[in-house]
Design a protein around this motif. Structure first.
Motif, short mmCIF file in Angstrom:
data_model
loop_
_atom_site.label_atom_id
_atom_site.label_comp_id
_atom_site.label_asym_id
_atom_site.label_seq_id
_atom_site.Cartn_x
_atom_site.Cartn_y
_atom_site.Cartn_z
N ILE A 265 2.82 15.56 16.97
CA ILE A 265 1.94 14.40 16.81
C ILE A 265 2.33 13.75 15.50
CG2 ILE A 265 0.02 15.72 15.83
CD1 ILE A 265 -1.77 13.51 17.30
N GLU A 266 2.62 12.46 15.54
CA GLU A 266 3.02 11.72 14.35
C GLU A 266 1.89 10.79 13.96
OE1 GLU A 266 6.95 10.23 14.09
OE2 GLU A 266 7.74 11.71 15.50
N ILE A 267 1.53 10.86 12.69
CA ILE A 267 0.46 10.02 12.16
C ILE A 267 1.06 9.14 11.07
CG2 ILE A 267 -1.76 10.00 10.94
CD1 ILE A 267 -2.21 12.87 12.10
N GLU A 268 0.90 7.84 11.22
CA GLU A 268 1.32 6.88 10.19
C GLU A 268 0.05 6.35 9.54
OE1 GLU A 268 3.82 3.89 11.89
OE2 GLU A 268 5.09 5.38 12.85
N ALA A 269 0.01 6.38 8.21
CA ALA A 269 -1.22 6.00 7.51
C ALA A 269 -0.91 5.18 6.27
CB ALA A 269 -2.00 7.26 7.14
N PHE A 270 -1.91 4.45 5.82
CA PHE A 270 -1.83 3.61 4.63
C PHE A 270 -3.07 3.86 3.80
CE2 PHE A 270 0.38 1.55 8.02
CZ PHE A 270 1.47 0.94 7.44
N THR B 264 0.84 -1.19 0.00
CA THR B 264 0.00 0.00 0.00
C THR B 264 0.88 1.25 0.00
OG1 THR B 264 -0.07 0.03 2.42
CG2 THR B 264 -1.84 -1.14 1.30
N ASN B 265 0.33 2.35 -0.46
CA ASN B 265 1.00 3.64 -0.34
C ASN B 265 0.96 4.03 1.13
OD1 ASN B 265 1.28 3.75 -3.14
ND2 ASN B 265 -0.69 4.75 -3.37
N THR B 266 2.00 4.73 1.58
CA THR B 266 2.06 5.12 2.99
C THR B 266 2.29 6.62 3.12
OG1 THR B 266 4.44 4.71 3.13
CG2 THR B 266 2.98 2.87 3.70
N ALA B 267 1.89 7.14 4.25
CA ALA B 267 2.15 8.55 4.56
C ALA B 267 2.61 8.65 6.00
CB ALA B 267 0.89 9.39 4.36
N LEU C 194 -6.96 22.78 -3.28
CA LEU C 194 -5.63 22.18 -3.34
C LEU C 194 -5.76 20.73 -3.81
CD1 LEU C 194 -4.33 23.50 0.09
CD2 LEU C 194 -3.68 24.31 -2.18
N PRO C 195 -4.76 20.19 -4.49
CA PRO C 195 -4.83 18.80 -4.92
C PRO C 195 -4.72 17.84 -3.74
CG PRO C 195 -2.71 19.76 -5.51
CD PRO C 195 -3.55 20.86 -4.95
N ARG C 196 -5.48 16.74 -3.83
CA ARG C 196 -5.39 15.72 -2.78
C ARG C 196 -4.14 14.90 -3.02
NH1 ARG C 196 -10.26 11.83 -2.19
NH2 ARG C 196 -9.38 11.03 -4.11
N CYS C 197 -3.26 14.86 -2.04
CA CYS C 197 -2.00 14.13 -2.12
C CYS C 197 -2.10 12.75 -1.50
CB CYS C 197 -0.89 14.90 -1.41
SG CYS C 197 -0.60 16.53 -2.10
N PHE C 198 -2.99 12.60 -0.52
CA PHE C 198 -3.10 11.31 0.16
C PHE C 198 -4.50 11.17 0.72
CE2 PHE C 198 -2.69 8.36 3.70
CZ PHE C 198 -1.99 7.33 3.10
N ASN C 199 -5.03 9.95 0.64
CA ASN C 199 -6.34 9.61 1.20
C ASN C 199 -6.20 8.20 1.75
OD1 ASN C 199 -9.07 9.73 1.83
ND2 ASN C 199 -9.68 8.92 -0.16
N THR D 289 -10.60 -0.17 14.92
CA THR D 289 -11.00 1.21 14.68
C THR D 289 -10.34 1.69 13.40
OG1 THR D 289 -11.16 1.61 17.05
CG2 THR D 289 -11.02 3.55 15.62
N TYR D 290 -11.16 2.10 12.45
CA TYR D 290 -10.66 2.63 11.17
C TYR D 290 -11.04 4.09 11.07
CZ TYR D 290 -10.05 -2.27 10.11
OH TYR D 290 -9.65 -3.57 10.16
N ARG D 291 -10.02 4.94 10.99
CA ARG D 291 -10.27 6.38 10.86
C ARG D 291 -9.48 6.90 9.69
NH1 ARG D 291 -8.44 7.62 16.34
NH2 ARG D 291 -7.67 9.48 15.36
N ALA D 292 -10.12 7.74 8.92
CA ALA D 292 -9.53 8.25 7.67
C ALA D 292 -8.65 9.46 7.94
CB ALA D 292 -10.64 8.63 6.70
N VAL D 293 -7.73 9.68 7.01
CA VAL D 293 -6.89 10.88 7.01
C VAL D 293 -6.73 11.31 5.56
CG1 VAL D 293 -4.72 9.57 7.00
CG2 VAL D 293 -4.72 11.93 7.80
N GLN D 294 -6.80 12.61 5.31
CA GLN D 294 -6.66 13.16 3.96
C GLN D 294 -5.72 14.35 4.01
OE1 GLN D 294 -10.71 14.25 3.09
NE2 GLN D 294 -11.21 12.23 2.29
N LEU D 295 -4.83 14.41 3.02
CA LEU D 295 -3.91 15.54 2.93
C LEU D 295 -4.08 16.20 1.57
CD1 LEU D 295 -1.54 17.30 3.89
CD2 LEU D 295 0.00 15.58 2.89
N PHE D 296 -4.33 17.50 1.60
CA PHE D 296 -4.39 18.33 0.41
C PHE D 296 -3.24 19.33 0.54
CE2 PHE D 296 -8.59 16.90 1.53
CZ PHE D 296 -9.17 16.54 0.34
N ALA D 297 -2.40 19.44 -0.48
CA ALA D 297 -1.26 20.34 -0.36
C ALA D 297 -0.88 20.90 -1.72
CB ALA D 297 -0.06 19.60 0.25
N GLY D 298 -0.31 22.10 -1.69
CA GLY D 298 0.13 22.73 -2.93
C GLY D 298 0.55 24.16 -2.66
N TYR D 299 0.41 24.98 -3.67
CA TYR D 299 0.75 26.40 -3.57
C TYR D 299 -0.50 27.22 -3.87
CZ TYR D 299 5.57 24.93 -3.42
OH TYR D 299 6.74 24.33 -3.05
#
Length: 163
Positions: free
Chosen positions: A110-115, A43-46, A88-93, A70-80
């Motif tokens: 706080i460190e978040i590890e996600a897949f 899987t892709n990881t973040a 912003l474009p979605r970089c990770f879901n 427990t399954y909880r989602a995380v989403q990252l949108f990043a750009g300029y």
């Protein structure tokens, strides 16, 4: 915008803390992230690190890696962007594997590890009988089709298969 203006780095980190309840983190808080894209059997990881969140917010985001139910989602949108309302474009879901806080010097991280696809790949069982002569495409569609209830897009499997 004139040619002399520079766009600023921008991000939106959305973390699910309860069913249909999200915490949204944006600038000026510092975010460090690393996203690893895998094109084989992983899987892709973040790895996401946010500095100096309020204790109450850190506690809401916390997730023990031993808690496999427990399954909880995380989403990252990043750009300029030149304004905070820009899309912003979605970089990770993906899904949080673990989230924990610790002090580093004067700062609290706080460190978040996600897949992505973690629910389907860690909890899915596939038992299929395929007829002799089945194509690679039909096998991949059958396997990914069994994962649709867990959030896997069957179109991805089909698009990545070449006969």
């Amino acid at each position: 915008m004139s040619g002399n203006e520079k766009l600023q780095r921008a991000y939106i980190l959305r973390v699910e803390v309860d069913k249909d309840e999200w915490v949204e983190i944006t600038s000026p808080l510092t975010l460090e992230f690393t996203i690893t894209r895998n094109n084989l059997a992983a899987t892709n990881t973040a790895s996401l690190v946010v500095y100096n969140l309020a204790p109450a917010t850190r506690n809401r985001i916390y997730k023990d890696q031993v808690d496999m139910l427990t399954y909880r989602a995380v989403q990252l949108f990043a750009g300029y962007s030149d304004k905070p309302t820009d899309l912003l474009p979605r970089c990770f879901n993906g899904t949080i594997k673990r989230a924990y806080s610790h002090r580093q010097g004067s700062e609290v991280r706080i460190e978040i590890e996600a897949f992505d696809g973690n629910i389907a790949t860690s909890t899915n069982v596939v038992a299929l009988s395929m007829p002799k002569g089945s194509t690679q495409d039909s096998i991949i569609r059958a396997v990914t089709g069994s994962m649709i209830p867990k959030g896997v897009n069957n179109e991805i499997g089909r698009a990545s298969c070449r006969e």
